[in-house]
Design a protein around this motif. Structure first.
Motif, PDB file in Angstrom:
ATOM      1  N   GLY A   1       0.849  -1.784  -0.052  1.00  0.00           N
ATOM      2  CA  GLY A   1       0.008  -0.458  -0.187  1.00  0.00           C
ATOM      3  C   GLY A   1       0.992   0.907   0.055  1.00  0.00           C
ATOM      4  N   ALA A   2       2.406   0.782  -0.308  1.00  0.00           N
ATOM      5  CA  ALA A   2       2.949   2.580   0.122  1.00  0.00           C
ATOM      6  C   ALA A   2       3.205   2.174  -1.201  1.00  0.00           C
ATOM      7  N   ALA A   3       3.931   4.072  -1.411  1.00  0.00           N
ATOM      8  CA  ALA A   3       4.738   4.941  -2.504  1.00  0.00           C
ATOM      9  C   ALA A   3       3.463   4.705  -3.959  1.00  0.00           C
ATOM     10  N   GLN A   4       2.064   4.548  -3.705  1.00  0.00           N
ATOM     11  CA  GLN A   4       0.880   4.510  -4.275  1.00  0.00           C
ATOM     12  C   GLN A   4       0.776   6.062  -5.638  1.00  0.00           C
ATOM     13  N   ASP A   5       1.058   6.763  -3.690  1.00  0.00           N
ATOM     14  CA  ASP A   5       0.604   8.394  -4.241  1.00  0.00           C
ATOM     15  C   ASP A   5       2.006   9.244  -5.007  1.00  0.00           C
ATOM     16  N   GLU A   6       1.662   9.205  -6.493  1.00  0.00           N
ATOM     17  CA  GLU A   6       2.115   8.818  -7.663  1.00  0.00           C
ATOM     18  C   GLU A   6       3.669  10.210  -6.969  1.00  0.00           C
ATOM     19  N   ASP A   7       2.982  11.880  -6.399  1.00  0.00           N
ATOM     20  CA  ASP A   7       4.682  12.218  -5.842  1.00  0.00           C
ATOM     21  C   ASP A   7       5.413  12.276  -4.727  1.00  0.00           C
ATOM     22  N   ALA A   8       4.943  10.996  -3.548  1.00  0.00           N
ATOM     23  CA  ALA A   8       6.465   9.925  -3.374  1.00  0.00           C
ATOM     24  C   ALA A   8       6.397   8.936  -3.328  1.00  0.00           C
ATOM     25  N   PHE A   9       6.428   8.274  -5.217  1.00  0.00           N
ATOM     26  CA  PHE A   9       6.674   7.475  -5.351  1.00  0.00           C
ATOM     27  C   PHE A   9       8.047   8.328  -6.282  1.00  0.00           C
ATOM     28  N   ARG A  10       7.657   9.190  -6.996  1.00  0.00           N
ATOM     29  CA  ARG A  10       9.099  10.012  -7.722  1.00  0.00           C
ATOM     30  C   ARG A  10       9.633  10.540  -6.598  1.00  0.00           C
ATOM     31  N   LEU A  11       9.429  10.990  -5.555  1.00  0.00           N
ATOM     32  CA  LEU A  11      11.114  11.586  -4.538  1.00  0.00           C
ATOM     33  C   LEU A  11      11.258  10.098  -3.998  1.00  0.00           C
ATOM     34  N   ALA A  12      10.777   9.027  -3.529  1.00  0.00           N
ATOM     35  CA  ALA A  12      11.361   7.893  -3.623  1.00  0.00           C
ATOM     36  C   ALA A  12      12.422   7.553  -4.428  1.00  0.00           C
ATOM     37  N   ALA A  13      11.742   7.116  -5.718  1.00  0.00           N
ATOM     38  CA  ALA A  13      12.447   6.928  -6.806  1.00  0.00           C
ATOM     39  C   ALA A  13      13.678   7.635  -7.417  1.00  0.00           C
ATOM     40  N   ASP A  14      13.824   9.338  -7.012  1.00  0.00           N
ATOM     41  CA  ASP A  14      14.560   9.578  -7.442  1.00  0.00           C
ATOM     42  C   ASP A  14      15.829  10.248  -6.217  1.00  0.00           C
ATOM     43  N   ILE A  15      15.212   9.790  -4.970  1.00  0.00           N
ATOM     44  CA  ILE A  15      16.137   9.556  -4.419  1.00  0.00           C
ATOM     45  C   ILE A  15      17.470   8.808  -3.632  1.00  0.00           C
ATOM     46  N   HIS A  16      16.412   7.479  -4.292  1.00  0.00           N
ATOM     47  CA  HIS A  16      17.470   6.477  -4.334  1.00  0.00           C
ATOM     48  C   HIS A  16      17.847   5.813  -5.997  1.00  0.00           C
ATOM     49  N   ALA A  17      17.608   7.433  -7.251  1.00  0.00           N
ATOM     50  CA  ALA A  17      18.828   7.375  -8.441  1.00  0.00           C
ATOM     51  C   ALA A  17      19.833   8.053  -7.815  1.00  0.00           C
ATOM     52  N   ASP A  18      19.558   9.096  -6.702  1.00  0.00           N
ATOM     53  CA  ASP A  18      21.122   9.913  -6.418  1.00  0.00           C
ATOM     54  C   ASP A  18      21.375   9.137  -5.585  1.00  0.00           C
TER      55      ASP A  18
END
Length: 237
Positions: free
Chosen positions: A201-218
């Protein structure tokens, strides 16, 4: 609690309807004007109704988050803040130009991400922690839950003893410790993102997903860069 995960499709449909409505209005100006004069309604009314519906869906989409998303943002803000403490030591401790450049880049990137996470929380009416740094001490104000004050429990967070060791090092020794500690710190952030994505149920919010994905990539990119720098240092010792 998840309310909706179909916002991208809804938004796309609404935008298409808006474009179609405007296009129809432009190509049939005279006809629409006659209808408006007779019925008192027209494309302007339809546009306003669609626009209102669109923004209603936007607000609903912003509420499609879980408690895991909130906890991630609160924790990552504190996690990023410690990276600021570490990086701000570089110019004070006679770090090499390469390390100072790296530290400045980390400060810029993580300050931006902290602001993005604070904005995410604010738009969803959640507690927004304010960062206060006093030397090596980090305080987060505005969060009542004591769990979020105990930042050293998060993956990759340095202990107070490690921070003090880093603060006392200078020159080449500082460079080495900074790289070792920051690699560990970044790996902790990657683990936090992985844990978020692995939570139901986590990271279904589009903004939350993008923030977390960007942090991971960086973080992954910087880990690779720092490991290369550390390897070069070891080869010249």
């Amino acid at each position: 609690m998840i309310y909706s995960d179909n916002f991208p499709a809804i938004a796309s449909l609404l935008i298409s309807l808006l474009v179609l409505t405007l296009a129809t209005g432009c190509s049939n100006t005279s006809s629409v004007s006659e209808q408006e004069s007779e019925s008192g309604s027209g494309t302007s009314v339809e546009y306003e109704e669609l626009e209102e519906l669109y923004w209603q869906r936007v607000q609903e989409a912003r509420m499609s988050f879980s408690q895991a998303d909130v906890d991630f943002m609160l924790a990552m803000i504190g996690h990023h803040a410690q990276a600021l403490i570490m990086s701000e030591l570089a110019p004070e401790n006679d770090a090499s130009p390469q390390i100072q450049t790296l530290a400045a880049r980390i400060i810029n990137a993580q300050e931006d991400e902290i602001k993005s996470m604070q904005n995410w929380l604010h738009r969803r009416d959640q507690p927004v922690p304010e960062i206060h740094i006093d030397g090596l001490n980090l305080m987060l104000h505005g969060v009542e839950d004591e769990h979020h004050h105990n930042n050293h429990d998060m993956p990759g967070m340095l202990s107070q003893e490690q921070l003090e060791t880093l603060s006392k090092a200078t020159g080449r020794e500082f460079d080495r410790l900074f790289l070792e500690f920051m690699i560990e710190h970044h790996q902790g952030a990657v683990t936090m993102v992985d844990n978020l994505f692995g939570t139901d149920g986590a990271a279904q919010d589009e903004d939350a997903f993008r923030l977390a994905a960007d942090i991971h990539a960086d973080q992954v990119t910087e880990i690779e860069r720092m490991q290369q720098m550390l390897d070069r240092m070891a080869s010249t010792d």
